[in-house]
Motif scaffolding. Structure first.
Motif, PDB file in Angstrom:
ATOM      1  N   ASP A 108       0.829  -1.202   0.000  1.00 40.63           N
ATOM      2  CA  ASP A 108       0.000   0.000   0.000  1.00 40.63           C
ATOM      3  C   ASP A 108       0.868   1.258   0.000  1.00 40.63           C
ATOM      4  OD1 ASP A 108       0.865   0.501   2.606  1.00 40.63           O
ATOM      5  OD2 ASP A 108      -1.001  -0.132   3.548  1.00 40.63           O
ATOM      6  N   GLU A 109       0.209   2.440   0.039  1.00 41.13           N
ATOM      7  CA  GLU A 109       0.909   3.718  -0.059  1.00 41.13           C
ATOM      8  C   GLU A 109       1.876   3.950   1.093  1.00 41.13           C
ATOM      9  OE1 GLU A 109      -2.273   3.248  -0.142  1.00 41.13           O
ATOM     10  OE2 GLU A 109      -3.041   3.941  -2.096  1.00 41.13           O
ATOM     11  N   GLU A 110       1.654   3.297   2.205  1.00 36.11           N
ATOM     12  CA  GLU A 110       2.495   3.486   3.383  1.00 36.11           C
ATOM     13  C   GLU A 110       3.543   2.391   3.534  1.00 36.11           C
ATOM     14  OE1 GLU A 110      -0.383   3.702   6.471  1.00 36.11           O
ATOM     15  OE2 GLU A 110      -1.116   5.674   5.880  1.00 36.11           O
ATOM     16  N   GLY A 111       3.648   1.530   2.528  1.00 34.52           N
ATOM     17  CA  GLY A 111       4.658   0.480   2.555  1.00 34.52           C
ATOM     18  C   GLY A 111       4.242  -0.796   3.253  1.00 34.52           C
ATOM     19  N   ALA A 112       2.995  -0.873   3.693  1.00 30.30           N
ATOM     20  CA  ALA A 112       2.518  -2.088   4.369  1.00 30.30           C
ATOM     21  C   ALA A 112       2.079  -3.127   3.338  1.00 30.30           C
ATOM     22  CB  ALA A 112       1.351  -1.745   5.295  1.00 30.30           C
ATOM     23  N   PRO A 113       2.372  -4.413   3.601  1.00 26.90           N
ATOM     24  CA  PRO A 113       2.000  -5.454   2.635  1.00 26.90           C
ATOM     25  C   PRO A 113       0.489  -5.670   2.588  1.00 26.90           C
ATOM     26  CG  PRO A 113       2.907  -6.449   4.620  1.00 26.90           C
ATOM     27  CD  PRO A 113       3.099  -4.966   4.765  1.00 26.90           C
ATOM     28  N   ILE A 114      -0.015  -5.894   1.377  1.00 28.83           N
ATOM     29  CA  ILE A 114      -1.433  -6.228   1.185  1.00 28.83           C
ATOM     30  C   ILE A 114      -1.560  -7.706   0.841  1.00 28.83           C
ATOM     31  CG2 ILE A 114      -3.526  -5.732  -0.129  1.00 28.83           C
ATOM     32  CD1 ILE A 114      -2.328  -2.990  -0.789  1.00 28.83           C
ATOM     33  N   THR A 115      -0.781  -8.141  -0.133  1.00 27.26           N
ATOM     34  CA  THR A 115      -0.779  -9.554  -0.508  1.00 27.26           C
ATOM     35  C   THR A 115       0.664 -10.039  -0.598  1.00 27.26           C
ATOM     36  OG1 THR A 115      -0.714  -9.083  -2.891  1.00 27.26           O
ATOM     37  CG2 THR A 115      -2.888  -9.267  -1.863  1.00 27.26           C
ATOM     38  N   PRO A 116       0.913 -11.293  -0.291  1.00 26.54           N
ATOM     39  CA  PRO A 116       2.261 -11.852  -0.446  1.00 26.54           C
ATOM     40  C   PRO A 116       2.515 -12.151  -1.915  1.00 26.54           C
ATOM     41  CG  PRO A 116       0.759 -13.559   0.238  1.00 26.54           C
ATOM     42  CD  PRO A 116      -0.049 -12.286   0.228  1.00 26.54           C
ATOM     43  N   PRO A 117       3.756 -12.435  -2.292  1.00 28.30           N
ATOM     44  CA  PRO A 117       3.994 -12.904  -3.663  1.00 28.30           C
ATOM     45  C   PRO A 117       3.265 -14.226  -3.873  1.00 28.30           C
ATOM     46  CG  PRO A 117       5.948 -13.215  -2.309  1.00 28.30           C
ATOM     47  CD  PRO A 117       4.999 -12.386  -1.496  1.00 28.30           C
ATOM     48  N   TYR A 118       2.770 -14.444  -5.079  1.00 27.47           N
ATOM     49  CA  TYR A 118       2.041 -15.687  -5.334  1.00 27.47           C
ATOM     50  C   TYR A 118       2.161 -16.067  -6.804  1.00 27.47           C
ATOM     51  CZ  TYR A 118      -1.769 -12.715  -7.163  1.00 27.47           C
ATOM     52  OH  TYR A 118      -2.512 -11.818  -7.891  1.00 27.47           O
TER      53      TYR A 118
END
Length: 445
Positions: A108-118
């Motif tokens: 996201d815009e703040e650098g927090a993960p939304i989804t892992p690599p897949y």
């Protein structure tokens, strides 16, 4: 088995479409309605953005004459209504042996993960990742110019335009040479349409109590083209009519001016001229995304486009298709490849809906033939010019004015109908028309 792309026995055929632009979203919407809802296929769209906006209208967001949120389509909602799966993420690789798409983690815009690599398995993969602006390695473009590739970039330009006008209105000292000067580099359809739209929008903007700005005196629009004429890909008659109209509006149309650098002060040309500009838009040239260069060993051309055959299958893997601007598709009956136009992506999506059904049923695929219906260029409220082609008009018909404007608007309505159906498109259009009288003529923020 590789030619038909059939998956495991008893399992629905897995169709993965990467890219939710005009062609990609139309394709998954229709495949979801025809196959996904009936359990005949598992249809997935992979796209890093959350909403879709029709790219040919990005110049209207940049000028402020269209509000993004009125016309954006939410991918998650669209997938729910039309029987496909939307998965957020950006494709970064392809394992053709395993038939898997490799997707980077979403942040996201703040650098927090939304989804892992897949990874996402497929039986049929359709690449529809569109195109990007080609700056040809020109110094300073990345730092000092804005490309209109995404709605976010178009909104960024508009905010800078509004801020520039407010700043100029409030300051006590005289305007600097580059203040309120705009340079649009590249006089293809995007550059020409943006220039005309900005002429109208800037005058509407300063009418909202920014009376210290005289648009005729203080705002200067420059349209810069390296070639000998604007709209070089279109017939000369269209080019001449557009040039005459733009010049009549006071827009400085500069042909034969090759840009060598963009700096904080403005645009530098090969002749040594500096064109002062506070705002610079780069709209010269397109290419497919860089990651296609090393995508599973698939064949590409010099613009990074995936080379496909008449059936829109890649030359090195029949399980991988490509449509839209990222595809170098042969123009059957003509030399070269099909031009990167919205009407081509629309036709390819409609063709693939039928062909993928044939593929699932083990039937041979039919070739796609591009039908050129002509080209239309909108000059905002001032005019629309272009030509219509085909059996319906008996060859090549020159059009302009209200009729041409109506035909231009119908192209977008066809896209809306493909996504939402006739009645929802009609009701949405009526709703926007009714609320327009209660809103400013131009977006003011």
């Amino acid at each position: 088995m590789a030619d038909t792309g059939n998956g495991s026995p008893g399992q629905p055929h897995r169709i993965v479409v990467v890219g939710g632009g005009a062609g990609g979203l139309e394709l998954v919407t229709q495949l979801g309605d025809k196959l996904g809802k009936k359990g005949l296929a598992h249809v997935t769209l992979i796209e890093k953005a959350r909403t879709h906006f029709w790219k040919p209208h990005l110049h209207e967001i940049a000028a402020g004459s269209t509000d993004l949120h009125e016309h954006a389509t939410d991918y998650l909602a669209q997938s729910h209504w039309h029987g496909f799966r939307y998965r957020v993420g950006e494709m970064v690789g392809l394992d053709r042996d395993k038939r898997e798409v490799i997707v980077a983690p979403a942040i996201d815009e703040e650098g927090a993960p939304i989804t892992p690599p897949y990874t996402r398995g497929y039986d049929t993969l359709v690449m529809a990742v569109g195109s990007l602006t080609n700056d040809f390695g020109t110094p300073g473009v990345a730092e000092h110019a804005i490309a209109l590739e995404t709605p976010a970039q178009a909104e960024r330009f508009h905010r800078r335009l509004v801020n520039a006008c407010i700043r100029a209105h409030m300051q006590a000292e005289p305007l600097a040479p580059k203040q309120l000067q705009v340079a649009v580099i590249g006089a293809g359809a995007t550059g020409v349409e943006l220039s005309a739209e900005l002429h109208k929008a800037t005058r509407a903007l300063v009418s909202y109590n920014l009376e210290r700005i005289d648009p005729e005196r203080d705002i200067r629009l420059n349209l810069i083209e390296a070639g000998p004429r604007i709209l070089p890909a279109l017939p000369e008659r269209i080019s001449g009519a557009a040039h005459k109209l733009l010049s009549g509006l006071g827009i400085r149309v500069r042909t034969g001016s090759r840009v060598t650098e963009v700096s904080a002060e403005g645009v530098h040309t090969a002749s040594g001229e500096l064109i002062p500009a506070e705002l610079v838009v780069w709209a010269a040239g397109v290419k497919a995304p860089e990651f296609l260069k090393d995508l599973g060993g698939l064949e590409i051309n010099r613009l990074n486009q995936l080379v496909v055959g008449p059936t829109l299958q890649s030359t090195r893997d029949p399980n991988v298709f490509a449509i839209g601007d990222c595809a170098a598709a042969p123009w059957l009956g003509h030399e070269g490849t099909v031009p990167p136009r919205a009407q081509a992506a629309h036709q390819q999506a409609s063709h693939l809906v039928k062909q993928l059904q044939r593929r699932i049923n083990g039937q041979p695929l039919q070739p796609w033939r591009y039908r050129d219906f002509g080209s239309l260029v909108s000059l905002g409220e001032y005019s629309t010019v272009g030509n219509l082609m085909g059996a319906l008009v008996g060859g090549n018909l020159w059009v302009e004015g209200l009729f041409a404007r109506t035909m231009y608007l119908s192209l977008y309505k066809m896209h809306e109908v493909a996504l939402h159906g006739f009645w929802r498109t009609a009701l949405g259009s009526m709703s926007r028309l009714m609320t327009r009288s209660t809103e400013p003529r131009v977006k003011l923020h």
